[in-house]
Design a protein around this motif. Structure first.
Motif, PDB file in Angstrom:
ATOM      1  N   PRO A 279       0.881  -1.270   0.134  1.00  0.00           N
ATOM      2  CA  PRO A 279       0.045  -0.042  -0.106  1.00  0.00           C
ATOM      3  C   PRO A 279       0.860   1.301  -0.104  1.00  0.00           C
ATOM      4  N   ILE A 280       0.246   2.267  -0.773  1.00  0.00           N
ATOM      5  CA  ILE A 280       1.095   3.774  -0.811  1.00  0.00           C
ATOM      6  C   ILE A 280       0.711   4.546   0.291  1.00  0.00           C
ATOM      7  N   ASN A 281       1.788   5.025   1.013  1.00  0.00           N
ATOM      8  CA  ASN A 281       1.365   5.698   2.088  1.00  0.00           C
ATOM      9  C   ASN A 281       1.492   7.341   1.506  1.00  0.00           C
ATOM     10  N   TYR A 282       0.330   7.766   1.453  1.00  0.00           N
ATOM     11  CA  TYR A 282       0.086   9.198   1.053  1.00  0.00           C
ATOM     12  C   TYR A 282       0.228  10.136   2.134  1.00  0.00           C
ATOM     13  N   PRO A 283       0.741  11.387   1.794  1.00  0.00           N
ATOM     14  CA  PRO A 283       1.144  11.850   0.542  1.00  0.00           C
ATOM     15  C   PRO A 283       2.534  11.506   0.065  1.00  0.00           C
ATOM     16  N   ILE A 284       2.353  11.543  -1.317  1.00  0.00           N
ATOM     17  CA  ILE A 284       3.647  11.403  -2.108  1.00  0.00           C
ATOM     18  C   ILE A 284       3.817  12.609  -3.056  1.00  0.00           C
ATOM     19  N   ASP A 285       5.017  12.555  -3.722  1.00  0.00           N
ATOM     20  CA  ASP A 285       5.046  13.538  -4.959  1.00  0.00           C
ATOM     21  C   ASP A 285       4.169  13.632  -5.808  1.00  0.00           C
ATOM     22  N   ASP A 286       3.606  14.852  -5.967  1.00  0.00           N
ATOM     23  CA  ASP A 286       2.338  14.868  -7.034  1.00  0.00           C
ATOM     24  C   ASP A 286       2.452  14.250  -8.316  1.00  0.00           C
ATOM     25  N   LEU A 287       3.783  14.173  -8.949  1.00  0.00           N
ATOM     26  CA  LEU A 287       3.748  13.467 -10.265  1.00  0.00           C
ATOM     27  C   LEU A 287       3.801  12.133 -10.171  1.00  0.00           C
ATOM     28  N   LEU A 288       3.790  11.564  -8.866  1.00  0.00           N
ATOM     29  CA  LEU A 288       3.829  10.225  -8.880  1.00  0.00           C
ATOM     30  C   LEU A 288       2.547   9.759  -8.605  1.00  0.00           C
ATOM     31  N   VAL A 289       1.628  10.526  -8.264  1.00  0.00           N
ATOM     32  CA  VAL A 289       0.153  10.171  -8.005  1.00  0.00           C
ATOM     33  C   VAL A 289      -0.687   9.622  -9.179  1.00  0.00           C
ATOM     34  N   ARG A 290      -1.181   8.739  -9.025  1.00  0.00           N
ATOM     35  CA  ARG A 290      -2.242   8.166 -10.205  1.00  0.00           C
ATOM     36  C   ARG A 290      -3.497   8.133  -9.699  1.00  0.00           C
ATOM     37  N   PRO A 291      -4.671   7.962 -10.838  1.00  0.00           N
ATOM     38  CA  PRO A 291      -6.039   7.944 -10.375  1.00  0.00           C
ATOM     39  C   PRO A 291      -6.198   6.479  -9.816  1.00  0.00           C
ATOM     40  N   GLY A 292      -7.071   6.501  -8.839  1.00  0.00           N
ATOM     41  CA  GLY A 292      -7.409   5.558  -7.883  1.00  0.00           C
ATOM     42  C   GLY A 292      -8.789   5.270  -7.738  1.00  0.00           C
ATOM     43  N   PRO A 293      -9.486   4.030  -7.434  1.00  0.00           N
ATOM     44  CA  PRO A 293     -10.925   3.969  -7.146  1.00  0.00           C
ATOM     45  C   PRO A 293     -11.471   4.864  -6.096  1.00  0.00           C
ATOM     46  N   ASP A 294     -10.651   5.164  -5.148  1.00  0.00           N
ATOM     47  CA  ASP A 294     -11.123   5.711  -3.701  1.00  0.00           C
ATOM     48  C   ASP A 294     -11.180   7.269  -4.118  1.00  0.00           C
ATOM     49  N   ASP A 295     -10.707   7.812  -5.216  1.00  0.00           N
ATOM     50  CA  ASP A 295     -10.776   9.057  -5.379  1.00  0.00           C
ATOM     51  C   ASP A 295     -12.050   9.707  -5.566  1.00  0.00           C
ATOM     52  N   PRO A 296     -12.183  11.141  -4.969  1.00  0.00           N
ATOM     53  CA  PRO A 296     -13.304  11.687  -5.294  1.00  0.00           C
ATOM     54  C   PRO A 296     -13.454  12.178  -6.582  1.00  0.00           C
ATOM     55  N   VAL A 297     -14.371  13.044  -6.723  1.00  0.00           N
ATOM     56  CA  VAL A 297     -14.815  13.284  -8.086  1.00  0.00           C
ATOM     57  C   VAL A 297     -14.222  14.831  -8.281  1.00  0.00           C
ATOM     58  N   PHE A 298     -13.190  15.024  -9.057  1.00  0.00           N
ATOM     59  CA  PHE A 298     -12.368  16.171  -9.055  1.00  0.00           C
ATOM     60  C   PHE A 298     -13.219  17.069 -10.158  1.00  0.00           C
ATOM     61  N   THR A 299     -13.051  18.500  -9.895  1.00  0.00           N
ATOM     62  CA  THR A 299     -13.543  19.481 -10.802  1.00  0.00           C
ATOM     63  C   THR A 299     -12.432  19.752 -11.774  1.00  0.00           C
ATOM     64  N   ASP A 300     -13.149  20.330 -13.009  1.00  0.00           N
ATOM     65  CA  ASP A 300     -11.994  20.640 -13.993  1.00  0.00           C
ATOM     66  C   ASP A 300     -11.449  22.022 -13.484  1.00  0.00           C
TER      67      ASP A 300
END
Length: 728
Positions: free
Chosen positions: A313-334
């Motif tokens: 399991p990934i311990n967040y937070p991590i560097d922003d450029l390494l973040v990938r979309p996940g199933p538990d992500d909220p709905v982000f606005t544009d």
């Protein structure tokens, strides 16, 4: 070079596209060069170099700052230079791929016999020496290694006499004789003799153990095993090929000795990466090979799962450029696109904001009444050479430099200028300043200003003059004294705010404990009353059955007449008092909030340095200026700017931030902290903009006979500026 975490630290390369006379920031002891103070790595590097995390490479001293480690290395290197050159080849030969125990110093036949014994009994032949043991071994070996020209003591006529080795005589039976010259007290020769090493006495070596340790550290690039630098080994004719005992465990790569385990690990990682790219993320290589060797075949899926790699399991937070979309992500606005309708050129926005924020923050010190960013932007782009807002701003800076009695004051005195700056003479004082700083890019503007055409200068040149004026003002004693006062006042206000918060917390804890105690007493009282009632009922039932005593009849009658129980009366009384208590508590809470906001406003007034709200995943910086009511967006290279000016844009931007990234999490946290304040300023600006648009439309609808003068138009409101804080 000092070590960081026991590894060499690589310094930053200087920028490649620097221009002549361009001002840069340089770190004194590393000679690293950076373009600016905040946006580059300058501050980060300075803070890192000041931490006590550095190690001296030569002496291995720890807990040092970078500069202390550098000085320690220089001092140790000077001592190493005193190491006898005659002993260097022998010491290096001993250090290179050294082996301990009976292997060290053995002949070929002894070494062969020892290898056989090691193979039979299964013990490790390759036991490497520690630095201390290596120094002891070298010292013991050099104790009997004498050099020509060396002075020491020898046995002569049942006594000891000072002598000097003149010649080393090698014999065939591995014994060495020395031709020595006997010396008197004045070190003059009094005779010669040929002696063996047993007849010579060396009281101490020509170097200390610490110098030898430093020499070994300086000469090697690793210590398990000890390996010399390639250039140093080649210079003294020492082989760099590892012995047979080390070839199965180590190999050379790019001039460095690397363990085979690391090589296999690198190959395994590369193989796993290739399998992942080919869609074969499945089994661990080692486990698959072990299964093949055992000849076992998996019969069910449960056994297969044991051989599958489990993703950690990934311990967040991590560097922003390494973040990938996940199933538990909220709905982000544009993320909304920032507006870029600036009047000044894009590469001048940073200087424009810096100058305006400085004069707005230190207006009282400069005796300059504040003005809006929009007015300052319009004034900078205007072609009029004597705009009041521009003249007053320049005059405020120049007056402060004259008060400081510094270099500029001397220049004014030499030219016999009057101390008062007016709208007619301000250009003369400005030209004197430009001649003093001697910057070619700005000195070329002097003829244009002297001819009275300041307004025709480029926007970049105008802001460049303001930037240099601010640099000079910051260095004055008057400004620094005021800055020290601000710092002291901020610390006092912060301490007051912190103390009041602690006191408020203490009161809340006491109130909570009091309510808890009252609740416990009330429950205990109700419990006792219930028990007494039950006891009286049981006693009356046992004695008289359904007969009730006179006292009980009277109590029942009183209760029936009143129609209420005493406990109900108490409850009603508490119910009536509750709204008053809530109202009082709300009033106190409001006072506390107002007091906290007041202290925060006072702290914000003591401006020290503006910091950005944070950065997003792409390293864009976000700035908020309370006096303007916009959130500015700066690109990583500071060449592109934009802004958000409405609450809707702010909400959409907040909804697009991903808290799994380090930078966007910190940015969102800062936005949440200042959300109410930012929203108030954004809404206030929106109302002002709407009002200005309405006024402009009203002016356009008027007839030509009653049209308002140009100065009544909000678009040219900067023409009506008056400095209300001007000194007499």
């Amino acid at each position: 070079m000092p070590l960081l975490k026991r590894k060499p630290y690589v310094l930053s390369e200087p920028p490649t596209d620097l221009k002549p006379h361009q001002r840069v920031y340089q770190i004194r002891f590393t000679r690293e060069i950076f373009r600016d103070y905040k946006t580059s790595e300058y501050l980060t590097k300075i803070n890192l170099y000041r931490q006590r995390v550095w190690t001296c490479k030569v002496t291995a001293k720890t807990n040092l700052t970078y500069e202390e480690a550098l000085i320690s290395e220089l001092n140790a290197t000077e001592k190493i230079q005193q190491f006898p050159n005659e002993l260097v080849p022998l010491v290096l030969q001993t250090v290179q791929f050294n082996l301990s125990g009976p292997v060290f110093g053995c002949g070929k036949s002894d070494l062969k016999a020892f290898r056989c014994v090691a193979k039979i009994f299964g013990f490790n032949l390759l036991h490497m020496l520690t630095l201390k043991d290596l120094v002891n071994t070298i010292t013991e070996k050099l104790q009997y290694h004498l050099l020509e020209g060396e002075e020491l003591y020898g046995k002569r006529d049942d006594g000891v006499c000072l002598c000097q080795i003149m010649k080393v005589i090698e014999e065939g039976d591995n014994r060495t004789q020395y031709e020595v010259a006997w010396l008197d007290k004045d070190k003059k020769g009094i005779g010669t003799a040929v002696v063996y090493v047993e007849d010579l006495i060396r009281k101490k070596l020509p170097f200390t153990r610490e110098v030898l340790k430093s020499f070994i550290r300086e000469s090697t690039n690793r210590n398990v095993p000890w390996v010399l630098h390639d250039k140093l080994a080649q210079e003294h004719g020492i082989s760099t090929d590892p012995p047979e005992e080390l070839r199965s465990k180590y190999f050379f790569k790019d001039g460095y000795l690397v363990s085979n385990k690391k090589k296999r690990k690198i190959e395994d990682d590369e193989q796993n990466i290739m399998e992942t790219r080919n869609g074969q993320v499945g089994k661990s290589k080692k486990k698959v090979e072990r299964g093949k060797s055992e000849g076992s075949v998996m019969e069910n899926s449960a056994e297969k799962e044991e051989f599958e790699l489990k993703e950690e399991p990934i311990n967040y937070p991590i560097d922003d450029l390494l973040v990938r979309p996940g199933p538990d992500d909220p709905v982000f606005t544009d993320r909304p696109s920032p507006s870029r309708d600036f009047t000044v050129p894009m590469d001048c926005i940073g200087d424009l904001l810096m100058v305006w924020d400085f004069v707005s923050s230190f207006g009282r010190l400069l005796h300059l009444f504040s003005f809006s960013l929009q007015d300052f932007e319009n004034a900078i782009c205007h072609k009029d050479s004597n705009l009041i807002i521009i003249v007053e701003t320049y005059s405020a800076f120049l007056r402060l430099l004259i008060k400081d009695d510094g270099q500029y004051f001397t220049v004014i005195e030499e030219k016999k200028r009057k101390p008062k700056i007016t709208i007619i003479t301000w250009t003369e004082y400005l030209c004197d300043f430009l001649e003093m700083i001697e910057i070619p890019e700005l000195s070329s503007c002097i003829p244009t200003i002297k001819r009275g055409h300041y307004g025709l200068l480029e926007t970049k040149a105008k802001l460049g003059i303001f930037r240099e004026l601010i640099t000079q003002v910051i260095a004055t004693d008057h400004f620094r004294k005021k800055l020290d006062e601000y710092i002291e006042e901020r610390q006092t206000l912060a301490a007051t705010k912190r103390g009041e918060a602690i006191e408020e917390g203490r009161k809340k804890r006491e109130e909570k404990e009091r309510l808890k105690a009252e609740s416990a007493v009330l429950q205990e009282t109700n419990g006792h009353g219930l028990e007494n009632t039950n006891a009286s009922d049981d006693s009356s039932g046992n004695s008289n059955g359904k007969n009730i005593s006179k006292k009980q009849k009277v109590d029942a009658k009183i209760q029936s007449e009143s129609g209420k129980d005493p406990s109900e009366k108490e409850a009603n009384k508490m119910t009536l008092q509750q709204p008053r208590a809530d109202k009082k508590e709300a009033s106190e809470q409001k006072n506390v909030e107002q007091r906290r906001e007041y202290l925060q406003r006072e702290i914000d007034k003591r401006f020290i340095r503006k910091e950005p709200l944070g950065k997003d995943r792409d390293y864009n910086r976000y700035w908020f200026f309370r006096r303007d009511g916009r959130i500015f967006v700066e690109s990583p290279d500071s060449k592109q700017w934009g802004y958000y000016s409405t609450k809707e844009e702010l909400d959409a931007f907040k909804g697009s931030l991903n808290r799994k990234g380090v930078r966007e999490r910190a940015l969102q946290k800062q936005l949440d902290k200042s959300y109410y304040k930012i929203c108030m300023e954004l809404q206030k600006r929106s109302k002002d903009v709407a009002q200005k648009i309405a006024m402009e439309e009203a002016v356009l609808r008027r007839s030509t006979r009653v049209r308002a003068p140009p100065r009544d138009n909000p678009a040219v409101a900067f023409l009506k500026y008056v400095n209300k804080w001007k000194e007499d």
